[in-house]
Design a protein around this motif. Sequence first.
Motif, mmCIF file in Angstrom:
data_model
loop_
_atom_site.group_PDB
_atom_site.id
_atom_site.type_symbol
_atom_site.label_atom_id
_atom_site.label_comp_id
_atom_site.label_asym_id
_atom_site.label_seq_id
_atom_site.Cartn_x
_atom_site.Cartn_y
_atom_site.Cartn_z
ATOM 1 N N PRO A 25 0.837 -1.182 0.000
ATOM 2 C CA PRO A 25 0.000 0.000 0.000
ATOM 3 C C PRO A 25 0.879 1.242 0.000
ATOM 4 C CG PRO A 25 0.023 -1.043 2.163
ATOM 5 C CD PRO A 25 0.996 -1.773 1.315
ATOM 6 N N ILE A 30 1.158 5.313 0.046
ATOM 7 C CA ILE A 30 0.485 6.575 0.285
ATOM 8 C C ILE A 30 1.393 7.672 -0.244
ATOM 9 C CG2 ILE A 30 -0.394 8.133 2.032
ATOM 10 C CD1 ILE A 30 -1.974 5.523 1.638
ATOM 11 N N GLY A 31 0.915 8.377 -1.235
ATOM 12 C CA GLY A 31 1.748 9.416 -1.826
ATOM 13 C C GLY A 31 2.706 8.837 -2.836
ATOM 14 N N GLY A 70 -1.369 6.103 -6.848
ATOM 15 C CA GLY A 70 -2.672 6.545 -6.446
ATOM 16 C C GLY A 70 -3.559 7.158 -7.488
#
Lengths: 240, 1118
Positions: A43, A45-46, A70
């Motif tokens: 995962p 993020i960013g 993303g």
Amino acid sequence: MAEAAAPRPSSSVKLVLLGEAAVGKSSLVLRFVNNDFQENKEPTIGAAFLTQKCNLPTRTIKFEIWDTAGQERFASLAPMYYRNAQSALVVYDLTKPTSLVKAKHWVAELQRQASPGIVIALVGNKLDLTNEAGDSTNTSGEDGDADAAEGDDGDARKISTAEAKEYAEEEGLLFFETSAKLGTNVTEVFTAIANAIPETSLKGTRGPGSTQANASRSEDQSRVSLTGPRDNASKEGCAC
Amino acid sequence: MFNLSNLVQKAQSLIDPTQALNISSSDRNPAKSTLFRHQFRLPDTQNPLQEITAELTISPPVAYTPNVTQGEKERDRARGYHYVGKLHLSEAYLCFSTQPTSFLQSASTGTSSLFTGQTHGAGPGGNGFTLPLCAVRRVERLHSQNYQFALSITTWNGISNPPAQDSKTPILQQKITIQLAGTRQACERFCDGLKKGLKSGVGEVGKLKRVVSECYSEHLLSSDGKKSDPPDAGLGMLFKYPGDARKLRDRSKMRLWAEYLRDNGRNVTLIRQPTFHKLIRVGLPNRLRGEVWELTSGSLFLRLERPTLYQDTLAKFDGRDSLAIDEIEKDLNRSLPEYPGFQSPEGIGRLRRVLTAYSWIDEEVGYCQAMNIVVAALLIYMSESQAFFLLSALCDRLLPGYYSTTMYGTLLDQRVFESLVEKTMPILWEHLVKSDVQLSVVSLPWFLSLYINSMPLVFAFRVLDVFFLEGPKVLFQVGLAILRINGEELLDATDDGAFISVLKSYFSKLDESAHPKSENPKLRAVTRFQELMVVAFKEFSGITQSTISEQRLKYKDGVLNNIESFAKRTSIRNLGPDSKRLSVDELGALYDRFYGILYERQQRSQILQEETERLAKASRSQAAEVINGLSNNQIIEKGRVGLGPSPSLMDYDGFREFLASMTKWAITDSPTSPEKEYLSDREKHSYFGNSIRRREALSPWGSGPEPADHEFMQRLFRRWDVDMNSALTLQNVVTGLAHIKGKGDIMGSITYFFELYDDDGDGKVDREGILRISEALLFLSRRGLEGTLGLPATPMTAVSEQNHGNIDQLDPLQATTNERFLSSISAFIRRCFEYADPDHPQNQDEAQGTGNGGDDAEDLLELNSPRDDVAPRGKKPTGLDSVPSAISELDPEEQHRKVSKAQSEAANAALDPSKPLHITLPTFRMVVLADELLEQFFESSFPLSFRILEQSTPVISPSPLTTFSSLSFNRSPVSAVMGGAGGTGSVGLLPPGKGLRGVLDNIVTDGMRVAAEVRRRMEEAQKEMEKNALHRPEEDEEDEDGYDPRSAGGYDAERRSVRSEDRDLLEGADAEAGSIRATDGKALPVTPVSPAGTGLEAEPKKDRSVSALTQKVVEFER
Ligand SMILES: Nc1nc2c(ncn2[C@@H]2O[C@H](COP(=O)(O)OP(=O)(O)O)[C@@H](O)[C@H]2O)c(=O)[nH]1
Ligand SMILES: [Mg+2]
């Protein structure tokens, strides 16, 4: 990858991956870094940060890779990651026309907003889904037919090589068609980028010296481009 | 035009609490309600109604005995804990806090926001309670001499598990005693309010029962013996909770909590005492974690308000698809994959349902990556429904703007974090700057996923425990502490990579001793995580919620501007190949104009709606967020691109406004609100007068010029609306303009115009279309023409010189050009009919007779040169002096009608409806090119009339550009006429002129009448056709019904005649306008909106020129 031979000078290069979701950015990086292909379980993020060395005959380049992730809405975070990048990989999926449009937008954005002189490679990924996959790759025995179910004749290609190439030439980009799945052309992309980075803009270790020019906003830089890059170059030259 | 900084200022003033006080016109200060809700974590429905200083006494629950004496009650009171604070009452809640906050109107903002400052670990709620009134079982007034005014409150604590009647265990009741400190009057008033609230709370007890039954505490404390299945306390019950329960000392924590809850009430009836805060700081026990999160964040109260919302939402949208759902689906498998629950269909299913349900109730957020991680974490400890409401509390209050489509909240808090680092750790900051490491690349994921993705889960949950109680400042405190603790090592890191790896390794060692080499075993036992908590909350205790709010305010503009310029850049770049025909500047200006108008329109409608709501006393106070520095309700700022989803579609009215901001011709001639409302007025709120009539009269067009509504504009709108959804995107607008402005070639321009009128795309424009084109040409040119149309107008010089002395504010050349353009249009109509092709081959002969044949090219060439054949007619209006006398003898209408009837019957195939005809593009082109002025119109003046880069000249008085002050047009008192006509709600009545109207104005209006007249007569002819020739006498009678020219004197008759005609037209226009509105612009009628209405003016002098021009029509009919 093999350990870098001791005497070769080593320098780090910041590279950012941009492109529509699901074109295979993370897969390309994974292939390059681990020589592996798998469903992305990480995962992000960013953006994910990875490093990998690339050995050239005369020097070693250590890539600091920012794999942006993303949804569309994360796009406004992109400047944070491409800021001061010396190179960028703009990826599209050659079975998906919209992804080339998006890639072009990223190219334009980089050309206008990123560091001047950034080396950009346009990469059409998922070559294994096309007919030519078998011809153009020596690394793989399997043919991409498992995934190539889309086209009747096994060719899901929607963007011709010529079209993308012409665009890349117009804009002065490196251009490759790759398959992260099979490994086709992946190392080649990174090597080409490594080679295309001007010797003078390489930094040994990133330190205070290199910062001054880069810290200022890229827009300012382009405005004072007469002095900016040259200053940069002289400092970098010493550092190497 | 769209002045962003102005709007920002306005927005700021609402955010700034002190300024908000000044501008608030409502009797209640809205900011206070927001503060109140935030302190007690109440839903948006609650407002501070009453408050009073009070002392709270909490006694341990007592066994209920019906016949206690007063003395025993006294004794109960004496025992227990005492707290002094404020008691607050809202619609459905009774709240007590030791924070001396006040939300009275008279209270200073400082006292309203006290809790946002230093809270000494007590959280914004302080010690006290937030009690739903439906959870109050009984309130008794205690009579005592010592205590002036005391209330004893018995709650429904434990309502879901009432002990059986025959149970041996004593019935324990939670009792709170509150002594009110105030004048007797104040106390009575408070009690009255409380009584009211209690009454309406009675009905909610059922809901309450249901909601608390899902709380684990009910199970935990339920009387022994009848333990039923525990309520859902998350996936942890199925898949184990993360971490080693022994190491976490889960059991003893649970024991402590059970004890606390027994003494102080559970879930909704819980009373916060210092122990509560301490228990949270040491980490919550697994099974109670979800419930306490729910309570401290206030999401429990959201759930209490709408207990079935989650299930209802799922049911309502069952089977529906959305973009968000696609995106959710992609991420389900990568949300805390290390937790076994999320490797199972059960866990994935729960995650999918919660994220999906939320995406439906908050479509502005929809789904944002990182929400998957946060919700996955919540689901380990709570039920789906609980997680759903907690997510809502997160998105709305705790992390405002974090997950919005622009993620402005995330970016803003990163900026705030950087500034705090710079302030608190200047050396480290300097180092970061020097080594060119951007802090956000490491800290952004911390904030966005609440450390869940960065730290080992057990520790991230400890951070969350405090975060839900104390709010967003906790994220900052922890972040700062991480950097402080790793300061030394970070100073050695010189690039992103090194920086990241220092922190990565730190996070992986959080469970190790912070002082492994210490002699002191106690010190050795302190883990790095404990150290982190101490540093965060002790060393950075100075970081309070108000610090964060301040900083957010400070950087908000910069961050929003960055986002907006990024969005603008991206958007302009994405406009596709058509946009290349416009310059970058033009695109930028279009972008601003487009979104500016959408924004302003939204603001206007919102302000209007607000006002209506306020008057309807339904105003839920819309407040700026003093708490988090961001406007929660976004009342003022909604629509700002940087804040997230903003309107991106322009409806027809918006389009009119858009055109009016750019072109002269799209501005109406007859504003409906004579006094224009300027922005400055609005800012002063001066237009919110008390009179309702005034509000109704409020211009819906804001500060810009009021747009006209002409059939041409409708056609343009439809043409640009390529997606056929009755709304334009920026892309549509850019493409549309690119085709008009960007071509630069006359042929393209002519084709474009032709296609606008070729409704069915068959390459033919029929008679009706030809008329409409000429009407459009008149419409477009009625305020003069742009560009180079000022030709050396040889035939006109004499006239203009002759009139020179009379010219007022008029460029004679311009005037004459415009006049000539009018005659060009006349000629255009004539030629179109002349060269039109018959629709049916059998009409061929007649068509040939009118000049359509192989030799028409020669004809055109010939027509090109003898201009004087056209021009003199154009001169007529200026030379009208002679005409009136000529006509006064006989009503001109009558006169021409007689002629025209005869003519149309006789020979004029062009106007014979039985012989349909059309022009093709080549014909249209030839006709245009046959006239130098028309040619120029299409080549330059039409494209130039769209002034993208400049502001269209504000037409202060909507009078036309040209004004002859002393021509013999002796205007009747216009206002009187206007008054009458205005009542019909016509679309385009000419406004009262200042003195004499311009000749050109008349000409244009007249020209429109020409077209109208032609149409009228065509219709008449049609009627005649339909009727039998035998009925002719009847028809004549009909005609005379409208007016009798002989019965009134020439002047009056003339006037009346036109007016009766006008009325017909108006009715037609009204009907059309009505149909447009009715269909909401979806199916703009193709049937005629008579543009004659646009120029309609019931004035005698006008009428004369009509007749004069109709004569021309007559002429070319011959
Ligand atoms: N057939 C094929 N699939 C690929 C290739 N590269 C990536 N994919 C698949 O495309 C999807 C998206 O890949 P991912 O690397 O996550 O894309 P990203 O969003 O750009 O990072 C995954 O399902 C990958 O398995 C490729 O070269 N060939
Ligand atoms: Mg990826």
